[in-house]
Design a protein around this motif. Structure first.
Motif, PDB file in Angstrom:
ATOM      1  N   ASP A  45       0.851  -1.177   0.000  1.00 33.46           N
ATOM      2  CA  ASP A  45       0.000   0.000   0.000  1.00 33.46           C
ATOM      3  C   ASP A  45       0.894   1.237   0.000  1.00 33.46           C
ATOM      4  O   ASP A  45       1.952   1.238   0.629  1.00 33.46           O
ATOM      5  CB  ASP A  45      -0.904   0.018   1.236  1.00 33.46           C
ATOM      6  N   PRO A  46       0.506   2.314  -0.665  1.00 32.27           N
ATOM      7  CA  PRO A  46       1.380   3.486  -0.807  1.00 32.27           C
ATOM      8  C   PRO A  46       1.744   4.132   0.536  1.00 32.27           C
ATOM      9  O   PRO A  46       1.010   4.045   1.516  1.00 32.27           O
ATOM     10  CB  PRO A  46       0.543   4.453  -1.661  1.00 32.27           C
ATOM     11  N   GLY A  47       2.903   4.786   0.548  1.00 29.54           N
ATOM     12  CA  GLY A  47       3.348   5.571   1.700  1.00 29.54           C
ATOM     13  C   GLY A  47       3.957   6.874   1.208  1.00 29.54           C
ATOM     14  O   GLY A  47       4.252   7.023   0.019  1.00 29.54           O
ATOM     15  N   ASP A  48       4.154   7.805   2.119  1.00 25.55           N
ATOM     16  CA  ASP A  48       4.619   9.146   1.741  1.00 25.55           C
ATOM     17  C   ASP A  48       6.141   9.213   1.677  1.00 25.55           C
ATOM     18  O   ASP A  48       6.785   9.984   2.389  1.00 25.55           O
ATOM     19  CB  ASP A  48       4.075  10.179   2.733  1.00 25.55           C
ATOM     20  N   TYR A  49       6.713   8.376   0.819  1.00 26.85           N
ATOM     21  CA  TYR A  49       8.163   8.336   0.605  1.00 26.85           C
ATOM     22  C   TYR A  49       8.416   8.135  -0.886  1.00 26.85           C
ATOM     23  O   TYR A  49       7.538   7.687  -1.623  1.00 26.85           O
ATOM     24  CB  TYR A  49       8.812   7.195   1.401  1.00 26.85           C
ATOM     25  N   ALA A  50       9.633   8.456  -1.308  1.00 25.40           N
ATOM     26  CA  ALA A  50       9.988   8.227  -2.713  1.00 25.40           C
ATOM     27  C   ALA A  50      10.289   6.750  -2.959  1.00 25.40           C
ATOM     28  O   ALA A  50       9.885   6.186  -3.986  1.00 25.40           O
ATOM     29  CB  ALA A  50      11.183   9.086  -3.106  1.00 25.40           C
ATOM     30  N   GLU A  51      11.001   6.121  -2.014  1.00 23.35           N
ATOM     31  CA  GLU A  51      11.356   4.707  -2.126  1.00 23.35           C
ATOM     32  C   GLU A  51      11.410   4.106  -0.724  1.00 23.35           C
ATOM     33  O   GLU A  51      11.774   4.778   0.237  1.00 23.35           O
ATOM     34  CB  GLU A  51      12.735   4.525  -2.798  1.00 23.35           C
ATOM     35  N   VAL A  52      11.073   2.831  -0.635  1.00 21.11           N
ATOM     36  CA  VAL A  52      11.245   2.067   0.606  1.00 21.11           C
ATOM     37  C   VAL A  52      11.776   0.688   0.211  1.00 21.11           C
ATOM     38  O   VAL A  52      11.082  -0.076  -0.462  1.00 21.11           O
ATOM     39  CB  VAL A  52       9.933   1.923   1.393  1.00 21.11           C
ATOM     40  N   TRP A  53      13.006   0.398   0.628  1.00 23.47           N
ATOM     41  CA  TRP A  53      13.671  -0.838   0.239  1.00 23.47           C
ATOM     42  C   TRP A  53      13.771  -1.785   1.430  1.00 23.47           C
ATOM     43  O   TRP A  53      14.164  -1.386   2.517  1.00 23.47           O
ATOM     44  CB  TRP A  53      15.076  -0.552  -0.298  1.00 23.47           C
ATOM     45  N   ILE A  54      13.405  -3.061   1.199  1.00 22.88           N
ATOM     46  CA  ILE A  54      13.606  -4.082   2.221  1.00 22.88           C
ATOM     47  C   ILE A  54      14.535  -5.156   1.659  1.00 22.88           C
ATOM     48  O   ILE A  54      14.539  -5.439   0.463  1.00 22.88           O
ATOM     49  CB  ILE A  54      12.291  -4.706   2.700  1.00 22.88           C
ATOM     50  N   ASP A  55      15.321  -5.733   2.555  1.00 26.06           N
ATOM     51  CA  ASP A  55      16.360  -6.698   2.206  1.00 26.06           C
ATOM     52  C   ASP A  55      15.883  -8.093   2.604  1.00 26.06           C
ATOM     53  O   ASP A  55      16.027  -8.498   3.762  1.00 26.06           O
ATOM     54  CB  ASP A  55      17.646  -6.309   2.939  1.00 26.06           C
ATOM     55  N   VAL A  56      15.284  -8.821   1.662  1.00 24.62           N
ATOM     56  CA  VAL A  56      14.731 -10.141   1.947  1.00 24.62           C
ATOM     57  C   VAL A  56      15.837 -11.191   1.894  1.00 24.62           C
ATOM     58  O   VAL A  56      16.553 -11.309   0.897  1.00 24.62           O
ATOM     59  CB  VAL A  56      13.618 -10.498   0.946  1.00 24.62           C
ATOM     60  N   LYS A  57      15.983 -11.940   2.975  1.00 28.19           N
ATOM     61  CA  LYS A  57      17.015 -12.972   3.053  1.00 28.19           C
ATOM     62  C   LYS A  57      16.455 -14.387   2.979  1.00 28.19           C
ATOM     63  O   LYS A  57      17.031 -15.273   2.352  1.00 28.19           O
ATOM     64  CB  LYS A  57      17.812 -12.817   4.364  1.00 28.19           C
ATOM     65  N   GLU A  58      15.322 -14.606   3.644  1.00 27.63           N
ATOM     66  CA  GLU A  58      14.831 -15.978   3.770  1.00 27.63           C
ATOM     67  C   GLU A  58      13.352 -15.950   4.149  1.00 27.63           C
ATOM     68  O   GLU A  58      12.861 -14.986   4.741  1.00 27.63           O
ATOM     69  CB  GLU A  58      15.637 -16.715   4.854  1.00 27.63           C
ATOM     70  N   ILE A  59      12.647 -17.023   3.792  1.00 29.07           N
ATOM     71  CA  ILE A  59      11.285 -17.239   4.258  1.00 29.07           C
ATOM     72  C   ILE A  59      11.226 -18.643   4.846  1.00 29.07           C
ATOM     73  O   ILE A  59      11.681 -19.600   4.232  1.00 29.07           O
ATOM     74  CB  ILE A  59      10.256 -17.095   3.120  1.00 29.07           C
ATOM     75  N   ARG A  60      10.677 -18.747   6.046  1.00 29.91           N
ATOM     76  CA  ARG A  60      10.517 -20.039   6.703  1.00 29.91           C
ATOM     77  C   ARG A  60       9.035 -20.305   6.905  1.00 29.91           C
ATOM     78  O   ARG A  60       8.259 -19.384   7.140  1.00 29.91           O
ATOM     79  CB  ARG A  60      11.238 -20.069   8.053  1.00 29.91           C
ATOM     80  N   ILE A  61       8.645 -21.571   6.819  1.00 31.41           N
ATOM     81  CA  ILE A  61       7.245 -21.927   7.025  1.00 31.41           C
ATOM     82  C   ILE A  61       7.142 -22.933   8.160  1.00 31.41           C
ATOM     83  O   ILE A  61       8.093 -23.654   8.474  1.00 31.41           O
ATOM     84  CB  ILE A  61       6.596 -22.495   5.749  1.00 31.41           C
ATOM     85  N   ASN A  62       5.960 -22.971   8.774  1.00 27.35           N
ATOM     86  CA  ASN A  62       5.710 -23.868   9.897  1.00 27.35           C
ATOM     87  C   ASN A  62       4.289 -24.405   9.748  1.00 27.35           C
ATOM     88  O   ASN A  62       3.338 -23.638   9.627  1.00 27.35           O
ATOM     89  CB  ASN A  62       5.863 -23.113  11.218  1.00 27.35           C
ATOM     90  N   SER A  63       4.159 -25.725   9.739  1.00 27.10           N
ATOM     91  CA  SER A  63       2.839 -26.331   9.629  1.00 27.10           C
ATOM     92  C   SER A  63       2.226 -26.642  10.987  1.00 27.10           C
ATOM     93  O   SER A  63       1.099 -27.114  11.066  1.00 27.10           O
ATOM     94  CB  SER A  63       2.914 -27.620   8.798  1.00 27.10           C
TER      95      SER A  63
END
Length: 269
Positions: A45-63
């Motif tokens: 969803d939009p925010g009041d910034y020019a850019e917002v960067w996130i550094d994705v390293k890993e995704i873990r799941i749990n059943s």
């Protein structure tokens, strides 16, 4: 892609890489439980910034519902930097596309690196610090079943406006992600069989003049995944030219369901 019957015949041997083929049973090729395909997408969803960067390293799941055990790294994660503000107005990007056992997803963890930052509207680049409690990954509760044999898409809807907190008058910004999750089936599947099972056959799902999905039979079985809901004609084109092509019309596809088609028996010329 527009097709005539002649074009279908000429294109038979070019279809091998178009779609992934899986067996038509509730077990995988090694006799294990049926797998399901999980895609994890990121949107914003939009925010009041020019850019917002996130550094994705890993995704873990749990059943399971246990917070301290049973976490499994999701294979095929596309680690890297993502500008969330490129992903507004219903745009998204796929972070992972993997096969997992059929069942349920209780929780996931989105693990971020240290290279998170924002760019203000006047061009200043400012680091986004992450609270120490989130170093092991941001936990998101899902508690939903994933349907076997189809594509399940889990969308992470990042709310930038709520996720970035200014730390008093220090000029520092803290990243406290606020994410809504949406798990949905992507289209439906068609599966069936072709005899004789020794004849490898191209199988195409066609709507109007468009080929929507295609694959080859394997040991007589085929599975077409992720097809939008609607009615299709199935075209069967044997690689052995001693056999005639065949067609099944008005095959229905329902979102989140698997349509099983009666076995097709190829006729010799």
């Amino acid at each position: 892609m527009k097709n005539t019957w002649k074009n279908l015949a000429l294109g038979t041997f070019m279809l091998g890489g178009i779609a992934t083929l899986t067996a038509c049973s509730n077990t995988d090729s090694n006799g294990g439980p049926e797998k399901t395909r999980l895609q994890i997408a990121l949107t914003d969803d939009p925010g009041d910034y020019a850019e917002v960067w996130i550094d994705v390293k890993e995704i873990r799941i749990n059943s399971s519902d246990a917070d301290d055990q049973n976490w499994v790294p999701l294979p095929g994660v596309k680690a890297g930097a993502y500008n969330l503000l490129d992903l507004v107005n219903d745009k998204d990007t796929i972070l992972a596309d993997a096969e997992i056992p059929t069942g349920k997803i209780s929780q996931i963890r989105l693990v971020l690196g240290d290279n998170n930052f924002l760019v203000t509207n006047d061009g200043k680049r400012l680091p986004l610090t992450t609270p120490s409690a989130q170093q092991s990954g941001l936990k998101l509760n899902i508690h939903q079943a994933v349907i076997g044999g189809i594509i399940n898409k889990l969308t992470l809807d990042f709310d930038v406006a709520k996720s970035i907190v200014k730390a008093g008058n220090s000029g520092k910004y803290i990243l406290k992600p606020v994410i809504r999750t949406v798990l949905e089936a992507v289209g439906g599947n068609i599966r069936g069989g072709v005899l004789p099972d020794s004849v490898q056959t191209a199988v195409l799902a066609i709507q109007g003049a468009d080929t929507v999905a295609s694959t080859y039979s394997l040991n007589g079985g085929y599975l077409l995944r992720g097809i939008p809901a609607g009615a299709y004609s199935l075209h069967f084109i044997p690689t052995d030219t001693n056999f005639l092509p065949a067609v099944k019309n008005a095959v229905p596809v329902v979102l989140g369901q698997i349509t099983t088609v009666d076995t097709v028996r190829l006729q010799k010329k």
